[in-house]
Design a protein around this motif. Sequence first.
Motif, PDB file in Angstrom:
ATOM      1  N   PHE A 101       0.844  -1.177   0.000  1.00 47.60           N
ATOM      2  CA  PHE A 101       0.000   0.000   0.000  1.00 47.60           C
ATOM      3  C   PHE A 101       0.891   1.243   0.000  1.00 47.60           C
ATOM      4  O   PHE A 101       1.880   1.306   0.731  1.00 47.60           O
ATOM      5  N   VAL A 102       0.534   2.232  -0.817  1.00 51.15           N
ATOM      6  CA  VAL A 102       1.333   3.447  -0.917  1.00 51.15           C
ATOM      7  C   VAL A 102       0.410   4.649  -1.116  1.00 51.15           C
ATOM      8  O   VAL A 102      -0.577   4.572  -1.846  1.00 51.15           O
ATOM      9  N   ALA A 103       0.717   5.743  -0.434  1.00 49.32           N
ATOM     10  CA  ALA A 103      -0.043   6.990  -0.570  1.00 49.32           C
ATOM     11  C   ALA A 103       0.912   8.093  -1.005  1.00 49.32           C
ATOM     12  O   ALA A 103       1.814   8.475  -0.248  1.00 49.32           O
ATOM     13  N   LEU A 104       0.715   8.590  -2.220  1.00 53.46           N
ATOM     14  CA  LEU A 104       1.552   9.643  -2.772  1.00 53.46           C
ATOM     15  C   LEU A 104       0.935  11.000  -2.471  1.00 53.46           C
ATOM     16  O   LEU A 104      -0.258  11.207  -2.723  1.00 53.46           O
ATOM     17  N   GLY A 105       1.731  11.919  -1.967  1.00 49.08           N
ATOM     18  CA  GLY A 105       1.232  13.261  -1.706  1.00 49.08           C
ATOM     19  C   GLY A 105       1.791  13.828  -0.420  1.00 49.08           C
ATOM     20  O   GLY A 105       2.368  13.113   0.410  1.00 49.08           O
ATOM     21  N   GLY A 106       1.605  15.129  -0.243  1.00 48.11           N
ATOM     22  CA  GLY A 106       2.105  15.807   0.939  1.00 48.11           C
ATOM     23  C   GLY A 106       1.176  15.633   2.122  1.00 48.11           C
ATOM     24  O   GLY A 106      -0.051  15.648   1.979  1.00 48.11           O
ATOM     25  N   SER A 107       1.745  15.476   3.302  1.00 52.23           N
ATOM     26  CA  SER A 107       0.933  15.266   4.505  1.00 52.23           C
ATOM     27  C   SER A 107       0.733  16.543   5.306  1.00 52.23           C
ATOM     28  O   SER A 107      -0.065  16.565   6.248  1.00 52.23           O
ATOM     29  N   GLU A 108       1.471  17.595   4.971  1.00 53.11           N
ATOM     30  CA  GLU A 108       1.316  18.864   5.664  1.00 53.11           C
ATOM     31  C   GLU A 108       1.129  19.978   4.636  1.00 53.11           C
ATOM     32  O   GLU A 108       1.360  19.798   3.455  1.00 53.11           O
ATOM     33  N   GLY A 109       0.705  21.117   5.097  1.00 51.75           N
ATOM     34  CA  GLY A 109       0.456  22.225   4.174  1.00 51.75           C
ATOM     35  C   GLY A 109      -1.028  22.458   3.984  1.00 51.75           C
ATOM     36  O   GLY A 109      -1.880  21.787   4.573  1.00 51.75           O
ATOM     37  N   SER A 110      -1.360  23.403   3.116  1.00 52.24           N
ATOM     38  CA  SER A 110      -2.752  23.793   2.907  1.00 52.24           C
ATOM     39  C   SER A 110      -3.512  22.707   2.160  1.00 52.24           C
ATOM     40  O   SER A 110      -2.951  21.965   1.365  1.00 52.24           O
ATOM     41  N   THR A 111      -4.803  22.607   2.454  1.00 47.26           N
ATOM     42  CA  THR A 111      -5.677  21.639   1.801  1.00 47.26           C
ATOM     43  C   THR A 111      -6.959  22.341   1.377  1.00 47.26           C
ATOM     44  O   THR A 111      -7.129  23.542   1.579  1.00 47.26           O
ATOM     45  N   TYR A 112      -7.892  21.568   0.814  1.00 50.62           N
ATOM     46  CA  TYR A 112      -9.183  22.116   0.412  1.00 50.62           C
ATOM     47  C   TYR A 112     -10.226  21.935   1.511  1.00 50.62           C
ATOM     48  O   TYR A 112     -11.416  21.841   1.236  1.00 50.62           O
ATOM     49  N   GLY A 113      -9.785  21.869   2.744  1.00 51.48           N
ATOM     50  CA  GLY A 113     -10.716  21.713   3.854  1.00 51.48           C
ATOM     51  C   GLY A 113     -10.137  22.283   5.131  1.00 51.48           C
ATOM     52  O   GLY A 113      -9.184  23.065   5.110  1.00 51.48           O
ATOM     53  N   TYR A 114     -10.693  21.861   6.250  1.00 50.99           N
ATOM     54  CA  TYR A 114     -10.337  22.435   7.535  1.00 50.99           C
ATOM     55  C   TYR A 114      -9.849  21.383   8.528  1.00 50.99           C
ATOM     56  O   TYR A 114      -9.818  21.623   9.736  1.00 50.99           O
ATOM     57  N   GLU A 115      -9.444  20.210   8.026  1.00 53.94           N
ATOM     58  CA  GLU A 115      -9.055  19.128   8.928  1.00 53.94           C
ATOM     59  C   GLU A 115      -7.738  19.401   9.647  1.00 53.94           C
ATOM     60  O   GLU A 115      -7.547  18.967  10.789  1.00 53.94           O
ATOM     61  N   ALA A 154       3.066   2.902   2.842  1.00 50.55           N
ATOM     62  CA  ALA A 154       4.290   3.647   2.599  1.00 50.55           C
ATOM     63  C   ALA A 154       3.938   5.068   2.177  1.00 50.55           C
ATOM     64  O   ALA A 154       2.970   5.294   1.436  1.00 50.55           O
ATOM     65  N   PHE A 155       4.750   6.037   2.616  1.00 49.36           N
ATOM     66  CA  PHE A 155       4.511   7.449   2.328  1.00 49.36           C
ATOM     67  C   PHE A 155       5.766   8.065   1.700  1.00 49.36           C
ATOM     68  O   PHE A 155       6.638   8.574   2.416  1.00 49.36           O
ATOM     69  N   PRO A 156       5.882   8.019   0.376  1.00 47.20           N
ATOM     70  CA  PRO A 156       7.050   8.628  -0.272  1.00 47.20           C
ATOM     71  C   PRO A 156       7.090  10.142  -0.176  1.00 47.20           C
ATOM     72  O   PRO A 156       8.125  10.758  -0.429  1.00 47.20           O
ATOM     73  N   GLY A 157       5.953  10.769   0.172  1.00 49.42           N
ATOM     74  CA  GLY A 157       5.900  12.225   0.258  1.00 49.42           C
ATOM     75  C   GLY A 157       5.502  12.856  -1.068  1.00 49.42           C
ATOM     76  O   GLY A 157       5.099  12.185  -2.016  1.00 49.42           O
ATOM     77  N   LYS A 158       5.646  14.161  -1.131  1.00 50.89           N
ATOM     78  CA  LYS A 158       5.350  14.911  -2.348  1.00 50.89           C
ATOM     79  C   LYS A 158       6.589  14.891  -3.231  1.00 50.89           C
ATOM     80  O   LYS A 158       7.610  15.487  -2.903  1.00 50.89           O
TER      81      LYS A 158
END
Length: 413
Positions: A240-254, A285-289
């Motif tokens: 399992f792998v999730a591509l993308g940034g985990s911090e920073g601005s998003t399209y919500g308020y979480e 796995a989290f490769p990051g952005k």
Amino acid sequence: MAKPVIVFAGAVYPGQFGGLCDYLRAAGLAETYFLTTPGHQARNAHRGKHILGFRPDGPVTGEQRYYYTAKLERSAHIGRGLLSALQQFQNHKKIDVVVSHSLWGAPHFLYDEIDAAIVSYIEFPSFRAHGWDPAYPPDQSQRMVDRNTEMLNFHQALRSDLVICPSHHAKSLFPEPLQSNIEVQLEGFSFEDTKMPDPKEDPGPLTIGLSARDLSNAKGFDTYVRLVDKLVERGLKANFVALGGSEGSTYGYEQQWVQRKYDGAVASFRDHLLKVYPRAAEVIAFPGKLPYEAFVEKLSGIDIFLYPLRFGVANWGLVEILGRGGCVLAPDRGYPAELIQDDVNGRLLPDDDEAWIDEITALAQDPERRLRYGQAACARARLLYSLQAVAPRYLNLFRLAMDRRQARLRNGS
């Protein structure tokens, strides 16, 4: 017909429309230029002399003077600098069309000030219209800020000669009286280096992934983690792998919700979810952005993409996956249904965990069907969303804006 002179404007290059600007110029379809901020101009000077600079009339990053009008102030800094640059440009060459990003190329100071048709690209009018999860609500201050952004976008929808939105779903978020001035066209992509998997080769272990700019609630990252947790519990063998940034601005308020809940002890929404779903935390796995080239390479190693979008209006991420032959599962609502034909180039599923788990389990045992979806996704994306495909459509839209401007001038409005 003479080639139109088109100036694209945005604080970030290549960013929105950078690829289209370069393609139209290289193909000889239009005389194009891109106005961007000095730093982006300097970093991209090797791309050509058509990359021009404008200097915003004040800072566009960092805190502004007043919280409630911060985005308006940033847009004013951009718009004032853009106006000065375009007026200087017009001293040497007539402009037919200016194409601006609604916030990062803010065109609201250009109306009646320059001699060109103005096209505004608006991704969506506001977070209120876009949607946010009631589990992570905005506070009153955030709602007030959002109203100012909505006001800015509504004004552009009213005053621009044409507005372009990325999807019919995005267009539907505007008030009906404004929709007549809005056309739908997703941006163009380059898929030349796409390599479809060879069914004769050993594919290796099954990989189930999610790809998004940000690992956020709007992109359904929490749904992905929850599904992975259940799949592990039921014994599915996969990576399992999730591509993308985990911090920073998003399209919500979480992110703000996490800050309030943990008083800063937990860094991100991702880290919160990994506390809630420990089985998923052990396997994802989290490769990051990643840089673009590394991101594209990672896409090729994912067998099943989960795209459990909660809120969105069409962006490059899903098209990149489809255009590179990804087997995608997505919700049967919102904009994914504009890109995916169910059981042709992917699957559209209801918001029900069991339906998703059943389909993931079935596809895990059916590489031929995964390949069929991927091949159809690649072919359809190239047909509809490659730069070669969208360039004529954009030119037609730009000519429509020019015609509307001429009609407006004849009517004295």
